[in-house]
Design a protein around this motif. Sequence first.
Motif, mmCIF file in Angstrom:
data_model
loop_
_atom_site.group_PDB
_atom_site.id
_atom_site.type_symbol
_atom_site.label_atom_id
_atom_site.label_comp_id
_atom_site.label_asym_id
_atom_site.label_seq_id
_atom_site.Cartn_x
_atom_site.Cartn_y
_atom_site.Cartn_z
ATOM 1 N N GLU A 89 -3.891 7.278 -0.257
ATOM 2 C CA GLU A 89 -3.668 5.837 -0.072
ATOM 3 C C GLU A 89 -4.009 5.049 -1.340
ATOM 4 N N LYS A 90 -3.124 4.117 -1.682
ATOM 5 C CA LYS A 90 -3.289 3.391 -2.934
ATOM 6 C C LYS A 90 -2.865 1.944 -2.708
ATOM 7 N N ILE A 91 -3.785 1.053 -2.872
ATOM 8 C CA ILE A 91 -3.430 -0.362 -2.752
ATOM 9 C C ILE A 91 -2.826 -0.780 -4.077
ATOM 10 N N ALA A 92 -1.512 -0.909 -4.128
ATOM 11 C CA ALA A 92 -0.849 -1.202 -5.403
ATOM 12 C C ALA A 92 -0.800 -2.698 -5.667
ATOM 13 N N LEU A 93 -0.604 -3.481 -4.618
ATOM 14 C CA LEU A 93 -0.588 -4.934 -4.778
ATOM 15 C C LEU A 93 -1.433 -5.553 -3.676
ATOM 16 N N GLY A 104 -1.974 -5.826 -18.486
ATOM 17 C CA GLY A 104 -2.889 -5.183 -17.551
ATOM 18 C C GLY A 104 -2.901 -3.687 -17.792
ATOM 19 N N SER A 105 -3.982 -3.051 -17.376
ATOM 20 C CA SER A 105 -4.147 -1.628 -17.672
ATOM 21 C C SER A 105 -3.161 -0.777 -16.877
ATOM 22 N N ASN A 106 -3.102 0.491 -17.187
ATOM 23 C CA ASN A 106 -2.223 1.412 -16.466
ATOM 24 C C ASN A 106 -2.588 1.430 -14.988
ATOM 25 N N GLY A 107 -1.574 1.392 -14.167
ATOM 26 C CA GLY A 107 -1.810 1.457 -12.731
ATOM 27 C C GLY A 107 -2.252 0.144 -12.120
ATOM 28 N N ALA A 108 -2.162 -0.931 -12.888
ATOM 29 C CA ALA A 108 -2.616 -2.230 -12.385
ATOM 30 C C ALA A 108 -1.673 -2.786 -11.325
ATOM 31 N N GLY A 109 -0.440 -2.300 -11.309
ATOM 32 C CA GLY A 109 0.525 -2.779 -10.321
ATOM 33 C C GLY A 109 1.621 -3.638 -10.915
ATOM 34 N N LYS A 110 1.727 -3.639 -12.222
ATOM 35 C CA LYS A 110 2.717 -4.497 -12.886
ATOM 36 C C LYS A 110 4.138 -4.086 -12.499
ATOM 37 N N SER A 111 4.424 -2.780 -12.645
ATOM 38 C CA SER A 111 5.781 -2.318 -12.314
ATOM 39 C C SER A 111 6.065 -2.506 -10.834
ATOM 40 N N THR A 112 5.051 -2.278 -10.016
ATOM 41 C CA THR A 112 5.246 -2.452 -8.580
ATOM 42 C C THR A 112 5.620 -3.901 -8.275
ATOM 43 N N MET A 113 4.968 -4.830 -8.952
ATOM 44 C CA MET A 113 5.299 -6.239 -8.736
ATOM 45 C C MET A 113 6.750 -6.530 -9.163
ATOM 46 N N THR A 154 4.152 -6.047 -20.772
ATOM 47 C CA THR A 154 3.976 -5.375 -22.060
ATOM 48 C C THR A 154 2.540 -4.893 -22.207
ATOM 49 N N HIS A 155 2.371 -3.835 -22.985
ATOM 50 C CA HIS A 155 1.021 -3.377 -23.322
ATOM 51 C C HIS A 155 0.645 -3.854 -24.713
ATOM 52 N N ASN A 156 1.580 -4.527 -25.350
ATOM 53 C CA ASN A 156 1.357 -4.996 -26.705
ATOM 54 C C ASN A 156 0.844 -6.438 -26.651
ATOM 55 N N ILE A 211 0.858 -1.186 0.000
ATOM 56 C CA ILE A 211 0.000 0.000 0.000
ATOM 57 C C ILE A 211 0.892 1.232 0.000
ATOM 58 N N PHE A 212 0.684 2.127 -0.953
ATOM 59 C CA PHE A 212 1.439 3.381 -0.971
ATOM 60 C C PHE A 212 0.679 4.433 -0.179
ATOM 61 N N ASN A 213 1.438 5.308 0.446
ATOM 62 C CA ASN A 213 0.855 6.435 1.193
ATOM 63 C C ASN A 213 -0.239 5.989 2.146
ATOM 64 N N GLU A 214 0.050 4.964 2.904
ATOM 65 C CA GLU A 214 -0.957 4.411 3.795
ATOM 66 C C GLU A 214 -1.442 5.467 4.778
ATOM 67 N N ASP A 236 10.443 -4.768 -18.090
ATOM 68 C CA ASP A 236 9.261 -3.937 -17.841
ATOM 69 C C ASP A 236 9.027 -2.999 -19.019
ATOM 70 N N GLU A 237 8.152 -3.381 -19.917
ATOM 71 C CA GLU A 237 7.835 -2.589 -21.113
ATOM 72 C C GLU A 237 9.107 -2.136 -21.813
ATOM 73 N N HIS A 238 10.009 -3.072 -22.001
ATOM 74 C CA HIS A 238 11.330 -2.675 -22.485
ATOM 75 C C HIS A 238 11.338 -2.332 -23.973
HETATM 76 N N1 LIG Z 1 6.198 5.205 -5.316
HETATM 77 C C1 LIG Z 1 4.855 5.295 -5.384
HETATM 78 N N2 LIG Z 1 4.177 6.073 -4.529
HETATM 79 C C2 LIG Z 1 2.834 6.156 -4.577
HETATM 80 N N3 LIG Z 1 2.076 5.486 -5.442
HETATM 81 C C3 LIG Z 1 2.684 4.681 -6.322
HETATM 82 C C4 LIG Z 1 4.104 4.554 -6.347
HETATM 83 N N4 LIG Z 1 4.446 3.688 -7.332
HETATM 84 C C5 LIG Z 1 3.286 3.312 -7.895
HETATM 85 N N5 LIG Z 1 2.228 3.900 -7.294
HETATM 86 C C6 LIG Z 1 0.817 3.685 -7.612
HETATM 87 O O1 LIG Z 1 0.575 2.304 -7.569
HETATM 88 C C7 LIG Z 1 -0.258 1.911 -8.644
HETATM 89 C C8 LIG Z 1 0.408 0.830 -9.463
HETATM 90 O O2 LIG Z 1 1.481 1.404 -10.192
HETATM 91 P P1 LIG Z 1 2.395 0.612 -11.209
HETATM 92 O O3 LIG Z 1 3.471 1.531 -11.629
HETATM 93 O O4 LIG Z 1 2.800 -0.664 -10.604
HETATM 94 O O5 LIG Z 1 1.397 0.358 -12.411
HETATM 95 P P2 LIG Z 1 1.663 -0.367 -13.783
HETATM 96 O O6 LIG Z 1 0.786 -1.543 -13.841
HETATM 97 O O7 LIG Z 1 3.116 -0.597 -13.983
HETATM 98 O O8 LIG Z 1 1.134 0.719 -14.804
HETATM 99 P P3 LIG Z 1 1.699 1.166 -16.227
HETATM 100 O O9 LIG Z 1 1.131 0.212 -17.198
HETATM 101 O O10 LIG Z 1 1.141 2.528 -16.413
HETATM 102 O O11 LIG Z 1 3.178 1.144 -16.166
HETATM 103 C C9 LIG Z 1 -0.550 3.158 -9.442
HETATM 104 O O12 LIG Z 1 -1.827 3.632 -9.078
HETATM 105 C C10 LIG Z 1 0.493 4.129 -9.015
HETATM 106 O O13 LIG Z 1 -0.008 5.433 -9.040
#
Ligand SMILES: Nc1ncnc2c1ncn2[C@@H]1O[C@H](COP(=O)(O)OP(=O)(O)OP(=O)(O)O)[C@@H](O)[C@H]1O
Lengths: 265, 340
Positions: free
Chosen positions: A18-22, A39-48, A206-208, A10-13, A173-175
Amino acid sequence: MLKLDGINKIFNEATPDEKIALDQINLDLKAGDFVTVIGSNGAGKSTMMNMISGALTPDFGTVEIDGKNVTKYAEYKRSQFIGRVFQDPMAGTAPAMTIEENLAIAYSRNKSRGLRIGVDKKRRELFRESLESLHLNLENRLTAKVGLLSGGERQALSLLMATFTKPSILLLDEHTAALDPSRAELITKLTKQLVDKDNLTTLMVTHNMQQALDLGNRLIMMDKGQIILEVEPEAKKDLTIADLMDAFQRIRGEKLVSDRTLLSV
Amino acid sequence: MFTAIFGSVEQGIIYAIMALGVYLTFRVLDFPDLTVDGSFVTGAATAATLIVLGYHPALATAAAIVAGFLAGCMTGILHTKAKINPLLSGILMMIALYSINLRIMGTTTETAIGRPNVPLSNVDSLFTIFFGWWGNLGIDTAFNNVLASIGIDNMPKTWGTLFIMIIVTFSIKIIFDRFLKTEVGLAIRATGDNDKMIRSFSANTDTLIILGLGISNALVALSGALIAQYTKFADVSMGIGMIVIGLASVIIGEAILGTKTIVRTTLAVIVGAIIYRIVIAIALRVDFLDTGDMKLITALIVVVALILPKFLEKHKERTRKAKRRAEHKVASGQEAKHLA
Ligand SMILES: Nc1ncnc2c1ncn2[C@@H]1O[C@H](COP(=O)(O)OP(=O)(O)OP(=O)(O)O)[C@@H](O)[C@H]1O
Ligand SMILES: [Mg+2]
């Protein structure tokens, strides 16, 4: 080879942002698995991906690589076993250093760095040979500064560097996202080639859709911090974009009644 | 005039070691380290104190290097472990070293705890030891005879300092160049170039920053130790503005010789350090300028050295464009005539 167990982040708990990223991520990769992640933008892929690489630590849950619990390992320590290529072609190489020096850094990934000269004759030969496999003529520009290369060339080099020491895990990651279509295609081809060569365990975001189908033996779809769809090797073989779109629509619709058990393809 | 310039070249080569240290932090590590003002004095104070206490000058100089290394490591720890911003880490360390330097020199006297300076007039130094051997070679007389024959009568007392310092500084340069090509050296350079990347290749950037700062300040302290032995005293305020002098050397050198390769850049830094000293020596011979104006002149030199290359580049570009435009005009003019 790679095991994620109940990862939460969770970011910014406890703030308005507050954002549940994973949310309860479980994933199990066997050696040689190549999983594409959509997965769509903000799905949490990069966070994972960042959880796996150690750039971020989970609030709870564990990360296991090769049977070793690495959840508490610092990023630099984990990266012994993890190769990464970032979306930004500038991110994976040192621009002020030469191609051979960059490769020397990649070469030392899983060895302790000492006072040996980074690029000696023997290594230079090794670097030259590996660069030849890219077919970009980089083998003849060993002493050129990497900052002078085009985005595509830099990304190809990043890919070679990331896979140079045959890491246990390769994270992409979307390289190809920042490249024009023909360059992206080249990098996709190289990815397949390099991963196949050493049978690397790979996770690629990937988004492709087409790329997600063409590459790898497994596929996962993420949404709102969860893995909402897992496609196993058998099913992935004859998966189409239409299937994926379909599944996504269905999942989104059915999510409202929160019955996700029906969704496995 | 000749002696003044000769003296600046001697000093320049000693200060060049400090400039190499500054190059390592500012350019290679991309870490603006202000510890230098303090660690230069730490080197001078440690060497002078140990010499006065009766230790061999070589041992005293080695101790100075170690002291500088530790000071640099401290700055690195403040930054990487305590997460203090680079500039502030350096400033904090510089201020702390001021007191430490007073205490180091204080150990030479029983009457006080701190001491602002230590004279070295009646003791041996690395230079006097070297001169003992050099003096018997007769090289000084030979060189001065050559000078006399071309009509220069203001002879330098000895060529020994120049000779030994060229050897010392260039040996350091060669080792330094080589170090930056080792596996650790490459990792340090990558840390300054792209720290995210080098972390993803399993390098601990914290350790590399600490190590880099340590090496840099070890060089600075060595330079301070040699300057103390050259000028025969150490003073707590001898480091004021040292960082700017180091930067001036780096920037002047780079402007003149460029930065194509590391080997060339480190040579540029050494040349820059010497040119800086010569410019200062000449400036001080201008009637209305006083030794107190030195810092102002230094600041001006840095400003000029920063602006000049950009200005020259622009000028070159403009003339190039103008030339092309003229050629274009001529060409199209001829074509017009041809058609007519
Ligand atoms: N360091 C951070 N601080 C706060 N929120 C974050 C942080 N990193 C990611 N988030 C939030 O967590 C959520 C998941 O982000 P993430 O970057 O994992 O998405 P993604 O699936 O990779 O999206 P994209 O396809 O746009 O790259 C998003 O809503 C993002 O705003
Ligand atoms: Mg992302």
